[in-house]
Motif scaffolding. Structure first.
Motif, mmCIF file in Angstrom:
data_model
loop_
_atom_site.group_PDB
_atom_site.id
_atom_site.type_symbol
_atom_site.label_atom_id
_atom_site.label_comp_id
_atom_site.label_asym_id
_atom_site.label_seq_id
_atom_site.Cartn_x
_atom_site.Cartn_y
_atom_site.Cartn_z
ATOM 1 N N SER A 107 48.481 30.816 10.764
ATOM 2 C CA SER A 107 47.743 30.492 12.063
ATOM 3 C C SER A 107 46.549 31.196 12.280
ATOM 4 N N TYR A 108 45.671 30.491 12.947
ATOM 5 C CA TYR A 108 44.384 31.206 13.228
ATOM 6 C C TYR A 108 44.614 32.478 13.888
ATOM 7 N N ALA A 109 45.632 32.757 14.709
ATOM 8 C CA ALA A 109 45.959 34.025 15.170
ATOM 9 C C ALA A 109 46.213 35.059 14.018
ATOM 10 N N PHE A 139 52.660 32.667 23.576
ATOM 11 C CA PHE A 139 51.578 33.791 23.848
ATOM 12 C C PHE A 139 52.573 34.640 24.776
ATOM 13 N N PRO A 146 44.569 34.182 21.525
ATOM 14 C CA PRO A 146 43.197 33.594 21.771
ATOM 15 C C PRO A 146 42.851 33.189 23.100
ATOM 16 N N ASN A 160 37.686 29.396 23.449
ATOM 17 C CA ASN A 160 37.067 28.585 22.137
ATOM 18 C C ASN A 160 35.712 28.149 22.551
ATOM 19 N N ILE A 166 41.259 29.797 27.274
ATOM 20 C CA ILE A 166 42.601 29.276 27.075
ATOM 21 C C ILE A 166 43.449 30.016 28.360
ATOM 22 N N VAL A 220 36.986 28.257 13.333
ATOM 23 C CA VAL A 220 38.104 27.318 13.396
ATOM 24 C C VAL A 220 37.685 26.031 13.034
ATOM 25 N N HIS A 222 39.596 22.712 11.691
ATOM 26 C CA HIS A 222 40.649 22.210 11.726
ATOM 27 C C HIS A 222 40.960 21.039 10.672
ATOM 28 N N HIS A 271 48.883 22.482 18.156
ATOM 29 C CA HIS A 271 48.732 23.176 19.100
ATOM 30 C C HIS A 271 47.469 22.504 20.185
ATOM 31 N N GLN A 295 45.195 22.997 21.745
ATOM 32 C CA GLN A 295 43.755 23.251 21.562
ATOM 33 C C GLN A 295 43.190 22.407 20.299
ATOM 34 N N GLN A 307 40.124 19.950 20.253
ATOM 35 C CA GLN A 307 38.986 20.311 19.572
ATOM 36 C C GLN A 307 38.677 19.179 18.608
ATOM 37 N N ASN A 320 51.878 26.046 18.107
ATOM 38 C CA ASN A 320 50.830 26.556 17.371
ATOM 39 C C ASN A 320 50.364 25.611 16.078
ATOM 40 N N THR A 321 49.078 25.752 15.735
ATOM 41 C CA THR A 321 48.958 24.892 14.775
ATOM 42 C C THR A 321 49.667 25.011 13.394
ATOM 43 N N THR A 359 36.935 30.363 17.679
ATOM 44 C CA THR A 359 37.725 31.001 18.738
ATOM 45 C C THR A 359 37.750 32.356 18.859
ATOM 46 N N PHE A 383 39.535 35.837 19.920
ATOM 47 C CA PHE A 383 40.822 36.482 20.007
ATOM 48 C C PHE A 383 40.505 37.635 20.764
#
Ligand SMILES: O=C(O)C(=O)C[C@]1(C(=O)O)C=C[C@@H](O)C=C1
Length: 297
Positions: A38-40, A60, A78, A81, A87, A109, A111, A130, A132, A136, A154-155, A199, A201
């Motif tokens: 994940s981006y997180a 979250f 996050p 963005n 968010i 980010v 994608h 996700h 988002q 996006q 989540n992605t 994004t 965070f």
């Protein structure tokens, strides 16, 4: 100057947060939203380095529950963005769980559309990500009006699901890194509209920290419903030559058409100067909460 009970309790809470302030933890556990890829998770690695234990969480809110319950020292979620804005859920969770912001990190980010090995774009019927990820990648998705978009937590969780389903009609919107980790093919690259899609965070914790290089302050406040209230408050930052980097207004639950404001400002100020500014802020607000003093990412 006479302060109301609400203003006094705002200040008392700030002073208590200051008293409980601690040094950054060299080895604490870190909770993040999503799963590997994940981006997180990227944000965790960028902020803390590779040698920490990062614990994935489904939502979250689960991240906030873990840090306030003492299950991890830090959480990474996050907050904003560069293409689609706030968010919102995480602004609300910050307040609900009374978490402190101790750091921030910016993650580019890009994608991709991911499918099982050998899948072709022409076969895709449903796409998971996700919400988002969908916002996006709006322009790209508008070329495929027949695809069903299924929001996921989540992605990377969506990428894992597509791998596990082993179905060439399903695709996920997630990162190239998620494709590598979950053994998927990249069917289309950089599908988000803006090239510099980023994004921000935040790193949250139960307690404030005295991290070196702190120069960004986050506040949340409410105002009296009188002409010029916001203008007068913002005048404080102008007079102090402090750079506002963000202001966000959110509805106040159960108080229809009344708003709370989230404000970030940046400045090389020490704690005494900050206390003086916060006293002036308090005098101009109905209530305020100090959310964090941390290094600008
Ligand atoms: O961390 C992830 O991978 C997420 O799915 C979350 C999230 C978000 O909520 O903004 C993170 C970064 C991207 O902006 C898209 C999705």
């Amino acid at each position: 100057m006479v302060f109301t009970g609400e203003q006094q309790s705002s200040m008392a809470r700030y002073l208590q947060m200051k008293r409980q302030m601690r040094r950054p933890r060299a080895a604490g556990l870190v909770a993040y939203s999503g799963t590997r890829g994940s981006y997180a998770e990227e944000a965790c690695i960028r902020f803390f380095g590779e040698n920490r234990l990062f614990i994935p969480h489904k939502s979250f809110e689960d991240v906030f529950k873990t840090i306030t319950g003492g299950g991890a020292d830090y959480g990474v979620v996050p907050i904003e963005n560069s293409t689609t804005g706030a968010i919102n859920e995480n602004y609300d969770l910050l307040i609900r769980y009374q978490a402190a912001i101790v750091g921030e990190v910016l993650i580019p980010v890009h994608h991709c559309l991911l499918g099982v090995p050998g899948a072709a774009i022409s076969e895709i019927q449903s796409v998971y990500s996700h919400e988002q990820g969908f916002y996006q990648s709006r322009d790209f998705l508008s070329k495929y009006p027949n695809w069903t978009l299924v929001p996921y937590h989540n992605t990377a969780v969506a990428a894992k699901m597509v791998h596990d389903a082993a179905d060439p009609t399903k695709a996920a919107i997630a990162s190239q890194r998620a494709a590598e980790i979950h053994h998927l093919d990249v069917l289309a690259e950089s599908i988000n509209g803006a090239d510099n899609n980023t994004t921000r965070f935040i790193v949250v914790s139960r307690l404030l920290e005295n991290r070196p290089g702190r120069n960004k302050i986050s506040l949340r406040f409410t105002l009296s419903d009188t002409p010029g209230a916001l203008y007068q408050l913002l005048g404080i930052f102008d007079a102090e030559h402090l750079n506002l980097s963000k202001i966000e207004s959110r509805p106040i639950p159960n108080n229809q058409w009344h708003y709370q404001f989230f404000l970030d400002f940046i400045g090389e100020i020490d704690e005494d100067h900050l206390d003086a500014i916060l006293k002036r802020v308090m005098a101009h607000t109905r209530s305020f909460e100090f959310l964090g003093f941390y290094p600008h990412g």
